[in-house]
Design a protein around this motif. Structure first.
Motif, PDB file in Angstrom:
ATOM      1  N   LEU A  61      -0.686  -3.300   7.966  1.00 46.61           N
ATOM      2  CA  LEU A  61      -0.838  -2.590   6.699  1.00 46.61           C
ATOM      3  C   LEU A  61      -1.905  -3.252   5.820  1.00 46.61           C
ATOM      4  O   LEU A  61      -2.719  -2.570   5.188  1.00 46.61           O
ATOM      5  CB  LEU A  61       0.503  -2.552   5.966  1.00 46.61           C
ATOM      6  N   ALA A  62      -1.869  -4.579   5.786  1.00 47.85           N
ATOM      7  CA  ALA A  62      -2.848  -5.295   4.962  1.00 47.85           C
ATOM      8  C   ALA A  62      -4.272  -5.079   5.483  1.00 47.85           C
ATOM      9  O   ALA A  62      -5.214  -4.924   4.693  1.00 47.85           O
ATOM     10  CB  ALA A  62      -2.514  -6.783   4.936  1.00 47.85           C
ATOM     11  N   SER A  63      -4.414  -5.058   6.814  1.00 45.82           N
ATOM     12  CA  SER A  63      -5.756  -4.892   7.391  1.00 45.82           C
ATOM     13  C   SER A  63      -6.318  -3.497   7.137  1.00 45.82           C
ATOM     14  O   SER A  63      -7.520  -3.276   7.295  1.00 45.82           O
ATOM     15  CB  SER A  63      -5.717  -5.169   8.894  1.00 45.82           C
ATOM     16  N   ALA A  64      -5.458  -2.558   6.768  1.00 46.84           N
ATOM     17  CA  ALA A  64      -5.926  -1.216   6.439  1.00 46.84           C
ATOM     18  C   ALA A  64      -6.646  -1.181   5.096  1.00 46.84           C
ATOM     19  O   ALA A  64      -7.226  -0.161   4.719  1.00 46.84           O
ATOM     20  CB  ALA A  64      -4.762  -0.234   6.420  1.00 46.84           C
ATOM     21  N   GLY A  65      -6.565  -2.291   4.354  1.00 45.24           N
ATOM     22  CA  GLY A  65      -7.319  -2.397   3.116  1.00 45.24           C
ATOM     23  C   GLY A  65      -6.632  -1.834   1.894  1.00 45.24           C
ATOM     24  O   GLY A  65      -7.286  -1.566   0.882  1.00 45.24           O
ATOM     25  N   ARG A  66      -5.309  -1.645   1.973  1.00 41.62           N
ATOM     26  CA  ARG A  66      -4.581  -1.183   0.794  1.00 41.62           C
ATOM     27  C   ARG A  66      -3.191  -1.809   0.804  1.00 41.62           C
ATOM     28  O   ARG A  66      -2.660  -2.129   1.868  1.00 41.62           O
ATOM     29  CB  ARG A  66      -4.469   0.335   0.768  1.00 41.62           C
ATOM     30  N   PRO A  67      -2.605  -1.998  -0.364  1.00 49.26           N
ATOM     31  CA  PRO A  67      -1.267  -2.582  -0.406  1.00 49.26           C
ATOM     32  C   PRO A  67      -0.255  -1.615   0.186  1.00 49.26           C
ATOM     33  O   PRO A  67      -0.383  -0.399   0.024  1.00 49.26           O
ATOM     34  CB  PRO A  67      -1.017  -2.794  -1.900  1.00 49.26           C
ATOM     35  N   PRO A  68       0.743  -2.107   0.896  1.00 51.53           N
ATOM     36  CA  PRO A  68       1.752  -1.214   1.477  1.00 51.53           C
ATOM     37  C   PRO A  68       2.572  -0.530   0.396  1.00 51.53           C
ATOM     38  O   PRO A  68       2.830  -1.092  -0.667  1.00 51.53           O
ATOM     39  CB  PRO A  68       2.620  -2.146   2.325  1.00 51.53           C
ATOM     40  N   ALA A  69       2.966   0.678   0.664  1.00 48.99           N
ATOM     41  CA  ALA A  69       3.833   1.452  -0.230  1.00 48.99           C
ATOM     42  C   ALA A  69       5.051   1.907   0.558  1.00 48.99           C
ATOM     43  O   ALA A  69       5.061   1.871   1.790  1.00 48.99           O
ATOM     44  CB  ALA A  69       3.074   2.648  -0.786  1.00 48.99           C
ATOM     45  N   HIS A  70       6.088   2.326  -0.151  1.00 42.63           N
ATOM     46  CA  HIS A  70       7.280   2.831   0.526  1.00 42.63           C
ATOM     47  C   HIS A  70       6.919   3.970   1.479  1.00 42.63           C
ATOM     48  O   HIS A  70       7.485   4.087   2.577  1.00 42.63           O
ATOM     49  CB  HIS A  70       8.304   3.323  -0.493  1.00 42.63           C
ATOM     50  N   GLU A  71       5.972   4.808   1.076  1.00 39.31           N
ATOM     51  CA  GLU A  71       5.580   5.946   1.904  1.00 39.31           C
ATOM     52  C   GLU A  71       4.967   5.486   3.225  1.00 39.31           C
ATOM     53  O   GLU A  71       5.170   6.129   4.266  1.00 39.31           O
ATOM     54  CB  GLU A  71       4.597   6.837   1.143  1.00 39.31           C
ATOM     55  N   ASP A  72       4.208   4.383   3.199  1.00 45.84           N
ATOM     56  CA  ASP A  72       3.643   3.829   4.438  1.00 45.84           C
ATOM     57  C   ASP A  72       4.752   3.388   5.389  1.00 45.84           C
ATOM     58  O   ASP A  72       4.696   3.646   6.601  1.00 45.84           O
ATOM     59  CB  ASP A  72       2.734   2.631   4.130  1.00 45.84           C
ATOM     60  N   LEU A  73       5.756   2.725   4.837  1.00 52.14           N
ATOM     61  CA  LEU A  73       6.861   2.257   5.667  1.00 52.14           C
ATOM     62  C   LEU A  73       7.690   3.434   6.185  1.00 52.14           C
ATOM     63  O   LEU A  73       8.160   3.415   7.329  1.00 52.14           O
ATOM     64  CB  LEU A  73       7.737   1.290   4.872  1.00 52.14           C
ATOM     65  N   ASP A  74       7.870   4.455   5.356  1.00 52.62           N
ATOM     66  CA  ASP A  74       8.585   5.650   5.806  1.00 52.62           C
ATOM     67  C   ASP A  74       7.876   6.276   7.004  1.00 52.62           C
ATOM     68  O   ASP A  74       8.515   6.699   7.978  1.00 52.62           O
ATOM     69  CB  ASP A  74       8.676   6.678   4.677  1.00 52.62           C
ATOM     70  N   GLU A  75       6.557   6.340   6.934  1.00 47.40           N
ATOM     71  CA  GLU A  75       5.788   6.946   8.025  1.00 47.40           C
ATOM     72  C   GLU A  75       5.903   6.114   9.304  1.00 47.40           C
ATOM     73  O   GLU A  75       6.041   6.662  10.398  1.00 47.40           O
ATOM     74  CB  GLU A  75       4.329   7.087   7.608  1.00 47.40           C
ATOM     75  N   LEU A  76       5.863   4.804   9.161  1.00 53.89           N
ATOM     76  CA  LEU A  76       6.008   3.932  10.334  1.00 53.89           C
ATOM     77  C   LEU A  76       7.374   4.089  10.980  1.00 53.89           C
ATOM     78  O   LEU A  76       7.502   4.081  12.207  1.00 53.89           O
ATOM     79  CB  LEU A  76       5.799   2.464   9.926  1.00 53.89           C
ATOM     80  N   ALA A  77       8.402   4.240  10.163  1.00 55.37           N
ATOM     81  CA  ALA A  77       9.769   4.297  10.687  1.00 55.37           C
ATOM     82  C   ALA A  77      10.131   5.661  11.254  1.00 55.37           C
ATOM     83  O   ALA A  77      11.025   5.759  12.100  1.00 55.37           O
ATOM     84  CB  ALA A  77      10.761   3.937   9.581  1.00 55.37           C
ATOM     85  N   ARG A  78       9.428   6.696  10.826  1.00 60.21           N
ATOM     86  CA  ARG A  78       9.841   8.064  11.149  1.00 60.21           C
ATOM     87  C   ARG A  78       9.904   8.313  12.653  1.00 60.21           C
ATOM     88  O   ARG A  78      10.855   8.887  13.166  1.00 60.21           O
ATOM     89  CB  ARG A  78       8.890   9.059  10.477  1.00 60.21           C
ATOM     90  N   ASP A  79       8.878   7.874  13.370  1.00 54.38           N
ATOM     91  CA  ASP A  79       8.817   8.134  14.808  1.00 54.38           C
ATOM     92  C   ASP A  79       9.013   6.867  15.638  1.00 54.38           C
ATOM     93  O   ASP A  79       8.736   6.858  16.832  1.00 54.38           O
ATOM     94  CB  ASP A  79       7.468   8.771  15.167  1.00 54.38           C
ATOM     95  N   ALA A  80       9.480   5.808  14.996  1.00 52.73           N
ATOM     96  CA  ALA A  80       9.637   4.534  15.690  1.00 52.73           C
ATOM     97  C   ALA A  80      10.933   4.504  16.490  1.00 52.73           C
ATOM     98  O   ALA A  80      11.881   5.237  16.201  1.00 52.73           O
ATOM     99  CB  ALA A  80       9.625   3.388  14.681  1.00 52.73           C
ATOM    100  N   GLY A  81      10.962   3.651  17.498  1.00 59.13           N
ATOM    101  CA  GLY A  81      12.201   3.391  18.202  1.00 59.13           C
ATOM    102  C   GLY A  81      13.119   2.540  17.352  1.00 59.13           C
ATOM    103  O   GLY A  81      12.767   2.111  16.248  1.00 59.13           O
TER     104      GLY A  81
END
Length: 243
Positions: A61-81
Motif C-alpha cells: 500500500l505504501a509503495s502505491a504512493g498514497r496512505p492506506p484507507a479503510h476502502e483500500d483494505l476492504d478491497e484487498l479483503a473482498r476477494d482474498a482467501g
C-alpha cells in the motif's frame, strides 16, 4: 551487538516504509514508526516487517504512493482467501491502534464480506441469503442482539454463525430436492436430529423466512447454550495462519 544491529536494521526498514509515502501522509505514520522503532524487542518488530502477510500488505500500500484507507483494505479483503483476509484485518487493527486510520465499526463490512464469500460458494442461494442478511443480521438489529463494543469479535461471529447455518440448511434441503417453500416440520426435525447443536441457530433464519412468506412456519427451539461459539468465517476446517 546483535540487538544493536537489529535495532539499526529496524530503523532502516521503517524509514524506507515511511519514505515511500507522500510527504503529507508521513506524519500520520510517525506514532507507529516511533513505537516500533523504540520497542523492547526490535527483532520481533523486524521479523514482523520481514515475514508477516500484514506487513507485506502495508508495504504494498505504501509503495502505491498514497496512505492506506479503510476502502483500500476492504478491497484487498473482498476477494482474498481466509489467511489473507485475516492479515488484512490484523493490519487494520494495527493501523487503527496507532491512529493511522480512524476507528470504524467493523460489523457491517465484515458481515457483508462474509456474505459475499458464502454466495460465491453457493450462488443458487444468493438472493435468499442476501435478503436474510440485509433484513435480519445487519445493524441496527445486530446491535440490539449483541449490545457490545463496536466491531467486537463476538458480534461478528454471531452473524457468521447464522449465515453459515442458513447456507448449510438450504444446501441440505436442496440435496433432498426441496425448495424452502417445500420444507416441512418433519424435514427440519430430521435435519436438527442428525447434526451438532449449532444447527439450532437456524431458528433465526427460519423465523425470518416464515415472516417474509418464503416458507411455512417452522418450529425450532432456542439453542440451550446461551452464548454460542460461532463458526469461523470460512468453516472449511483449515487451520488459521499468522497475520
Amino acid at each position: 551487538m546483535r540487538g544493536l544491529y537489529d535495532r539499526c536494521t529496524l530503523h532502516d526498514r521503517l524509514d524506507t516504509l515511511v519514505v515511500a509515502l507522500p510527504a503529507a501522509a508521513r506524519g500520520r505514520f510517525e506514532p507507529m514508526r516511533a513505537a516500533l522503532a523504540g520497542c523492547d524487542e526490535p527483532r520481533t518488530a523486524l521479523n514482523w516487517l520481514r515475514n508477516s502477510r500484514s506487513a507485506r500488505l502495508l508495504t504494498g500500500l505504501a509503495s502505491a504512493g498514497r496512505p492506506p484507507a479503510h476502502e483500500d483494505l476492504d478491497e484487498l479483503a473482498r476477494d482474498a482467501g481466509r489467511g489473507e483476509a485475516q492479515a488484512v484485518d490484523y493490519l487494520r487493527g494495527v493501523l487503527v491502534a496507532y491512529r493511522v486510520l480512524p476507528e470504524r465499526d467493523e460489523l457491517t463490512p465484515r458481515i457483508e464480506r462474509h456474505l459475499a464469500r458464502t454466495v460465491k460458494r453457493r450462488p443458487e442461494h444468493g438472493l435468499l441469503l442476501s435478503a436474510y442478511v440485509r433484513w435480519s443480521l445487519l445493524p441496527p438489529r445486530a446491535r440490539r442482539a449483541n449490545p457490545r463494543p463496536a466491531g467486537s469479535r463476538d458480534r461478528i461471529r454471531w452473524a457468521y454463525t447464522r449465515i453459515n447455518i442458513a447456507g448449510a440448511f438450504l444446501i441440505a434441503m436442496r440435496g433432498q430436492g426441496l425448495s424452502l417453500a417445500d420444507v416441512t416440520q418433519a424435514h427440519v426435525d430430521a435435519w436438527l436430529a442428525d447434526g451438532p447443536s449449532t444447527r439450532y441457530e437456524v431458528r433465526d433464519f427460519a423465523v425470518w423466512a416464515a415472516r417474509r412468506g418464503h416458507s411455512r412456519p417452522l418450529n425450532i427451539p432456542h439453542r440451550a447454550k446461551k452464548d454460542t461459539a460461532g463458526m469461523d468465517e470460512d468453516s472449511t476446517g483449515s487451520s488459521s495462519t499468522s497475520a
